[in-house]
Scaffold this motif. Structure first.
Motif, PDB file in Angstrom:
ATOM      1  N   THR A 153       0.864  -1.171   0.000  1.00  0.00           N
ATOM      2  CA  THR A 153       0.000   0.000   0.000  1.00  0.00           C
ATOM      3  C   THR A 153       0.901   1.220   0.000  1.00  0.00           C
ATOM      4  O   THR A 153       1.714   1.396   0.915  1.00  0.00           O
ATOM      5  CB  THR A 153      -0.911   0.007   1.240  1.00  0.00           C
ATOM      6  N   ILE A 154       0.765   2.026  -1.034  1.00  0.00           N
ATOM      7  CA  ILE A 154       1.718   3.107  -1.276  1.00  0.00           C
ATOM      8  C   ILE A 154       0.988   4.437  -1.321  1.00  0.00           C
ATOM      9  O   ILE A 154      -0.115   4.535  -1.870  1.00  0.00           O
ATOM     10  CB  ILE A 154       2.469   2.856  -2.606  1.00  0.00           C
ATOM     11  N   SER A 155       1.604   5.448  -0.741  1.00  0.00           N
ATOM     12  CA  SER A 155       1.128   6.814  -0.886  1.00  0.00           C
ATOM     13  C   SER A 155       2.166   7.610  -1.664  1.00  0.00           C
ATOM     14  O   SER A 155       3.374   7.392  -1.502  1.00  0.00           O
ATOM     15  CB  SER A 155       0.887   7.468   0.479  1.00  0.00           C
ATOM     16  N   PHE A 156       1.685   8.505  -2.507  1.00  0.00           N
ATOM     17  CA  PHE A 156       2.588   9.327  -3.312  1.00  0.00           C
ATOM     18  C   PHE A 156       2.131  10.775  -3.198  1.00  0.00           C
ATOM     19  O   PHE A 156       1.017  11.118  -3.596  1.00  0.00           O
ATOM     20  CB  PHE A 156       2.579   8.878  -4.776  1.00  0.00           C
TER      21      PHE A 156
ATOM     22  N   VAL B  96      -2.890   9.080  -3.623  1.00  0.00           N
ATOM     23  CA  VAL B  96      -2.134  10.254  -4.048  1.00  0.00           C
ATOM     24  C   VAL B  96      -2.654  11.516  -3.375  1.00  0.00           C
ATOM     25  O   VAL B  96      -3.836  11.626  -3.032  1.00  0.00           O
ATOM     26  CB  VAL B  96      -2.175  10.438  -5.586  1.00  0.00           C
TER      27      VAL B  96
ATOM     28  N   HIS C 225      -0.204  -2.450  -7.335  1.00  0.00           N
ATOM     29  CA  HIS C 225      -0.183  -1.910  -5.985  1.00  0.00           C
ATOM     30  C   HIS C 225      -1.334  -0.932  -5.774  1.00  0.00           C
ATOM     31  O   HIS C 225      -1.795  -0.270  -6.714  1.00  0.00           O
ATOM     32  CB  HIS C 225       1.134  -1.175  -5.726  1.00  0.00           C
TER      33      HIS C 225
ATOM     34  N   VAL D 267       3.713   7.121 -10.672  1.00  0.00           N
ATOM     35  CA  VAL D 267       2.521   6.521 -10.066  1.00  0.00           C
ATOM     36  C   VAL D 267       1.847   5.559 -11.037  1.00  0.00           C
ATOM     37  O   VAL D 267       1.396   4.470 -10.642  1.00  0.00           O
ATOM     38  CB  VAL D 267       1.534   7.613  -9.605  1.00  0.00           C
TER      39      VAL D 267
ATOM     40  N   ALA E  98      -5.997   5.234  -8.916  1.00  0.00           N
ATOM     41  CA  ALA E  98      -5.431   5.760  -7.679  1.00  0.00           C
ATOM     42  C   ALA E  98      -6.549   6.282  -6.777  1.00  0.00           C
ATOM     43  O   ALA E  98      -7.623   6.667  -7.240  1.00  0.00           O
ATOM     44  CB  ALA E  98      -4.433   6.872  -7.979  1.00  0.00           C
TER      45      ALA E  98
ATOM     46  N   VAL F 152      -2.436   2.566  -4.615  1.00  0.00           N
ATOM     47  CA  VAL F 152      -1.738   3.848  -4.505  1.00  0.00           C
ATOM     48  C   VAL F 152      -2.721   4.945  -4.123  1.00  0.00           C
ATOM     49  O   VAL F 152      -3.755   5.134  -4.780  1.00  0.00           O
ATOM     50  CB  VAL F 152      -1.032   4.233  -5.821  1.00  0.00           C
TER      51      VAL F 152
ATOM     52  N   ILE G  88       3.495   2.229 -10.926  1.00  0.00           N
ATOM     53  CA  ILE G  88       3.197   1.503  -9.693  1.00  0.00           C
ATOM     54  C   ILE G  88       1.787   0.921  -9.743  1.00  0.00           C
ATOM     55  O   ILE G  88       1.544  -0.225  -9.326  1.00  0.00           O
ATOM     56  CB  ILE G  88       3.370   2.433  -8.476  1.00  0.00           C
ATOM     57  N   LEU G  89       0.841   1.693 -10.262  1.00  0.00           N
ATOM     58  CA  LEU G  89      -0.532   1.207 -10.401  1.00  0.00           C
ATOM     59  C   LEU G  89      -0.603   0.001 -11.328  1.00  0.00           C
ATOM     60  O   LEU G  89      -1.295  -0.986 -11.045  1.00  0.00           O
ATOM     61  CB  LEU G  89      -1.426   2.322 -10.944  1.00  0.00           C
TER      62      LEU G  89
END
Length: 286
Positions: free
Chosen positions: A3-6, A29, A25, A17, A45, A27, A20-21
């Motif tokens: 789980t990623i935040s950008f 934003v 994953h 991004v 996202a 994401v 990554i999507l």
């Protein structure tokens, strides 16, 4: 899947991004202007209205903003990343910033039980779109190894350079190499034009040879086409060069080429070219 935040989805961040999507994953934003993230939201996202919201539940938090002052704000303000971060999270600042700030972030993160990397990149908008960025990292090796599979989604050259701040020092070396090279590219093309040559044909001859460089091959054609839209903003490049000069002064290192480049780009800034790409230097000569 992580789980990623950008935080920060500008010219390069948006492409990162997307990679990554596409890897599957989740994401989240956040950017100052939500409209700039509309395409990413359409691609899957999730939107976080605040930095605090973006930080929640993330395994890895990436940041890529404009200036060191922006980095200070998003990491250290009361509703920023570190105030809302939790034990075990990793923060990765991809902004080109100062080595001292990277060290400050690492210490503050460690105090929260978090980990950090400084990871500026090179390759411009082309490298971001193609997933071929060079990523220069500073931090602990164990943290680097955790994040490396994500880096591999949008980078082709990923190197741990040393402890916190080493990634930023490496990016300064990168910007120094570009700064004087950009002067050479512009002067070569202006010379070709003045000599009555077809500069596009000249590019065909000199790009594959000893004069070859990324700037010559990728930005030379944009210069000749009058395309000065940003792959990398002039205002951000000048910021980088000033950081490099500060670091050089601290090391008692004299770099006349760097000072020349700073003077030229300061002239362009004064003429309102800060939001143009670095290849707008061609206009200085014309």
């Amino acid at each position: 899947m992580k789980t990623i935040s950008f935080i920060g989805t500008g010219v390069m961040g948006a492409s990162i991004v997307n990679h990554i999507l596409q890897a599957g994953h989740s994401v989240t934003v956040h950017t100052r202007t939500k409209e700039k993230a509309d395409e990413l939201l359409s691609a899957g996202a999730k939107w976080a209205p605040t930095i605090a919201d973006a930080v929640q539940d993330a395994d890895v938090i990436f940041t890529m903003v404009g200036m060191p002052t922006d980095v200070e704000e998003i990491y250290f303000k009361e509703d920023g990343i570190l105030a809302n971060g939790t034990h075990g999270q990793v923060v990765v600042d991809m902004t080109t910033s100062s080595p001292a700030l990277a060290k400050k972030i690492e210490k503050a993160a460690m105090d929260k039980g978090m980990s950090s990397l400084d990871a500026p990149v090179s390759g411009g908008d082309v490298g971001a779109k193609n997933g071929t960025l060079s990523i220069m990292c500073g931090g602990e090796e164990t943290v680097f190894n955790r994040v490396q599979p994500i880096f591999a989604l949008f980078g082709s050259q990923i190197v741990l350079q040393g402890p916190a701040g080493a990634g930023q020092h490496t990016k300064m070396s990168n910007q120094l190499a570009i700064a004087t090279n950009m002067i050479g590219v512009c002067e070569a093309l202006v010379y070709a034009e003045k000599a009555g040559l077809d500069p596009e044909r000249v590019l065909q001859s000199i790009s594959p040879g000893a004069a070859g460089s990324w700037s010559l091959s990728n930005l030379g054609p944009r210069m000749l086409a009058g395309n000065f839209e940003p792959g990398f903003y002039t205002k951000h490049f000048l910021k980088d060069l000033r950081i490099a000069l500060d670091e050089a002064n601290a090391m008692s290192l004299e770099l006349p080429g760097l000072k020349l480049a700073i003077g030229l780009y300061e002239d362009l800034m004064a003429k309102g070219c800060g939001d143009k790409g670095t290849q707008v230097l061609f206009n200085y000569y014309q």
